[in-house]
Every structure is written in structure tokens, then in C-alpha cells.
Design an enzyme around this catalytic site. Structure first.
Site, PDB file in Angstrom:
ATOM      1  CD  GLU A 238      36.984  35.336  44.795  1.00  0.00           C
ATOM      2  OE1 GLU A 238      35.965  35.710  45.385  1.00  0.00           O
ATOM      3  OE2 GLU A 238      37.401  35.844  43.754  1.00  0.00           O
TER       4      GLU A 238
ATOM      5  CG  ASP B   3      37.981  39.921  46.227  1.00  0.00           C
ATOM      6  OD1 ASP B   3      37.991  38.855  45.573  1.00  0.00           O
ATOM      7  OD2 ASP B   3      37.474  40.974  45.799  1.00  0.00           O
TER       8      ASP B   3
ATOM      9  CG  ASP C 205      37.647  45.209  45.014  1.00  0.00           C
ATOM     10  OD1 ASP C 205      37.867  44.326  44.178  1.00  0.00           O
ATOM     11  OD2 ASP C 205      37.321  46.367  44.718  1.00  0.00           O
TER      12      ASP C 205
END
Length: 175
Positions: free
Chosen positions: A68, A7, A141
Site C-alpha cells: 500500500e 498493508d 490489516d
């Protein structure tokens, strides 16, 4: 299949490692958050992120990396930092010779919760449940990185197998 999910972020970059196969529950290997001081020079922050991700790829020996995909936000400064961190994550996987796949936040949400509109609390709750953890991974996160890894195991593994089958069919049969 062992997957390292990322992430991306310049201040906090979540990293999660899971093992699993499509259609079955995944198992937690580890999770981390790579922190950077927002006051540090951009080049130093990117270098720290690069070194950290390279070390984690070497330590956990994933078979693939899931990152991501940067999506449009109203804050251009935030999107630029996230895009730069995302590039470092893609590079870390590619440098190790690993396949790298990117997923939008809605793809990850849909894979993990069944809804592409799930909120952070729903995502964290599902990651906790799917990995059979005693408590939620923190900060968010880390939970997001684990969700990316789960998404890749479930969707990316199948996607990769379909691509291989399609390639074989184009070449004239199974090998």
C-alpha cells in the site's frame, strides 16, 4: 501468479498471499499480521518487521510484492511510521529480486469492490467473498493485505504484460 500483499504499519503490519490470474477468482495461500510493541525502540521495530517480511517472502516464494502506497494523513507521526514500514516492505521484495508495485488505498478499493470510496467493512466483506472464505480474515490489516494482493493480480498482472508489450514494440517487434 503468486502475490504477497503488504498493508504496512509499525504496530500491526498485514501480510496476505494469494494466487490467481487476471479476470479469475484468486485463491488464498495464507495471511498474517506482524505485531510490534509500540513501546519498543523504532530501530528494533523496523528490524523485527524486516526479518518477518524477509522470512515470509522466502517461505511463500511470491512472484511479486504489492504494498500500500502511503497517502497523506493529518497525523504526521502516523504517516511517518507507515512510510517507514512501507520502505521495509519494498526492501524485502527488492532484496529477493521481486518486482514490487505500490497501490493507493483508493486503487485497491476500486479493484476489489468497484468503488474507490468503499469502507473497511465493505472491503473485508468483498475479500471474504472473492477468496471464498468461511469467515472474514481478522484483523482488518490482514484483510487489507489480501485486498492488495488481489488488486495486484487483477491490475498489476495486466499492467506488467502491457509494459512488456510496450517495451517490445519500442525495440522493434516481438521476441
Amino acid at each position: 501468479m503468486r502475490v504477497l500483499g503488504v498493508d504496512p504499519g509499525l504496530t500491526r503490519c498485514g501480510v496476505g498471499v494469494v494466487e490467481g490470474v487476471p479476470g479469475r477468482p484468486c485463491t488464498l495461500v495464507a495471511y498474517y499480521v506482524v505485531y510490534n510493541d509500540p513501546a519498543d525502540d523504532l530501530a528494533l521495530r523496523l528490524l523485527h518487521l524486516d526479518r518477518s517480511l524477509t522470512e515470509l517472502v522466502a517461505k511463500h516464494e511470491p512472484e511479486s510484492v504489492a504494498v500500500e502506497r502511503v497517502f497523506s494523513q493529518h497525523n504526521v507521526r502516523t504517516v511517518m511510521g507507515t512510510a517507514q514500514a512501507s520502505g521495509i516492505a519494498v526492501l524485502a521484495g527488492a532484496r529477493a529480486g521481486l518486482p514490487v508495485q505500490t497501490y493507493t488505498p483508493s486503487e485497491v478499493k476500486a479493484a476489489v469492490t468497484g468503488s474507490g470510496k468503499a469502507d473497511k467493512a465493505q472491503m473485508t466483506a468483498m475479500v471474504t467473498r472473492l477468496l471464498r472464505l468461511a469467515e472474514p480474515p481478522k484483523p482488518a490489516d490482514a484483510a487489507d493485505a489480501l485486498a492488495l494482493a488481489i488488486c495486484h493480480v487483477w491490475r498489476g498482472g495486466t499492467r506488467s504484460k502491457l509494459a512488456v508489450a510496450a517495451d517490445r514494440a519500442r525495440r522493434g517487434g516481438a521476441r
